[in-house]
Design an enzyme around this catalytic site. Structure first.
Site: not given
Ligand code: AP5
Length: 261
Positions: A38, A156, A189, A200, A117
């Site tokens: 994402k 990542r 991370r 997760r 979420r």
């Molecule tokens: P990346 O683009 O970083 O993936 P992502 O979907 O953004 O993954 P996240 O882990 O950031 O999502 P998340 O939803 O868990 O984290 P968030 O920060 O929101 O890509 C991942 C990897 O793959 C990278 O290395 C990239 O280079 C590679 N890649 C990408 N595309 C590719 C492709 N096509 N081919 C090959 N490789 C590829 O949340 C973190 C934490 O915050 C949560 O666990 C929770 O505790 C808290 N939190 C955040 N928002 C909320 C909410 N709304 N409610 C409650 N808790 C929340």
């Protein structure tokens, strides 16, 4: 448009860049399991559409990088949930989003990443947008097999300065451990370790996957296959968004015609 300071630091900060030259702003929600890509797609969409990439995870991480005494008790508690891979309580997340309402009202549009979420968050967001008269353009749901997701998360690496995202094998930096954009140091991370990844993914299935049905019922859902390289997924996304925009436009014309009869 690309200045996210008001999102990352809160309502007391003001963005320097204006949204004056955006004619039809996109207002998007990105759905999908952790690690599906994402954030990577949000960055590409931001470069193409200008709309700001608003990630709730980035806000918590930005707050967590401040010194201990600058962190509120709610932020300290939120960081504990994040480390374990669990969701931060809805009330804390909602408080944080509500005080950044100016970002949702911004004329440049927005790309919400990681929010909503839970069904509770989705209901609250819908109510707020309805009250403010803001319409979502689409909800993009990225879909990929769990095994591929685990590989993406495990490899990542993120820049500690500019937050650019890399992957050890799929998107490696030119110089190992160093950011291509700003020379910053790359780190893994805390929640990308195997124990947290498992929590997760389970949490996603239980709490977030039901949003797919929620947005399907609202007629906003656009499902996108997230396999292949990022540019290919991005091209797929743009095609789907254009076809949705054409359908919505055609529906509006049809409704206007019906109303005139
Ligand atoms: P990346 O683009 O970083 O993936 P992502 O979907 O953004 O993954 P996240 O882990 O950031 O999502 P998340 O939803 O868990 O984290 P968030 O920060 O929101 O890509 C991942 C990897 O793959 C990278 O290395 C990239 O280079 C590679 N890649 C990408 N595309 C590719 C492709 N096509 N081919 C090959 N490789 C590829 O949340 C973190 C934490 O915050 C949560 O666990 C929770 O505790 C808290 N939190 C955040 N928002 C909320 C909410 N709304 N409610 C409650 N808790 C929340």
């Amino acid at each position: 448009m690309k200045d996210r300071v008001a999102w990352l630091q809160g309502p007391s900060a003001h963005c320097e860049v204006t949204s004056a030259n955006v004619q039809t702003p996109w207002r998007l929600v990105l759905l999908g399991a952790p690690g599906v890509g994402k954030g990577t797609q949000a960055d590409l969409l931001n470069q193409r559409l200008g709309a700001c990439h608003l990630s709730t995870g980035d806000v918590f991480r930005a707050a967590g990088s401040r010194s201990e005494c600058e962190q509120s008790p709610a932020i300290k508690e939120a960081l504990g949930y994040m480390r374990r891979g669990a969701l931060v309580p809805d009330s804390t997340v909602w408080e944080m989003v509500r005080e950044r309402i100016a970002c949702l009202n911004c004329g440049g549009g927005f790309i919400l990443d990681g929010f909503p979420r839970t069904l509770g968050q989705a209901e609250s967001l819908k109510q707020l947008l309805d009250t403010e008269g803001i319409m979502l353009s689409a909800v993009l749901s990225y879909e990929l097999a769990a095994s591929a997701i685990v590989t993406r998360l495990g490899g990542r690496r993120t820049c500690e300065k500019c937050k650019a995202v890399y992957h050890l094998t799929e998107r490696p930096p030119k110089v190992e451990g160093c950011c291509d954009r700003c020379d910053g140091k790359l780190f893994q991370r805390e929640d990308d370790r195997p124990d947290s990844i498992k929590v997760r993914l389970e949490t996603y299935e239980r709490s977030t996957a039901p949003l797919i049905e929620f947005y399907k019922k609202l007629g906003l859902l656009v499902q996108i296959e997230a396999s292949g390289p990022p540019d290919e997924i991005f091209d797929r996304t743009v095609v789907e968004m254009e076809s949705r925009r054409i359908k919505v436009h055609a529906q509006k014309l049809w409704n206007a015609g019906e109303n005139r009869r």
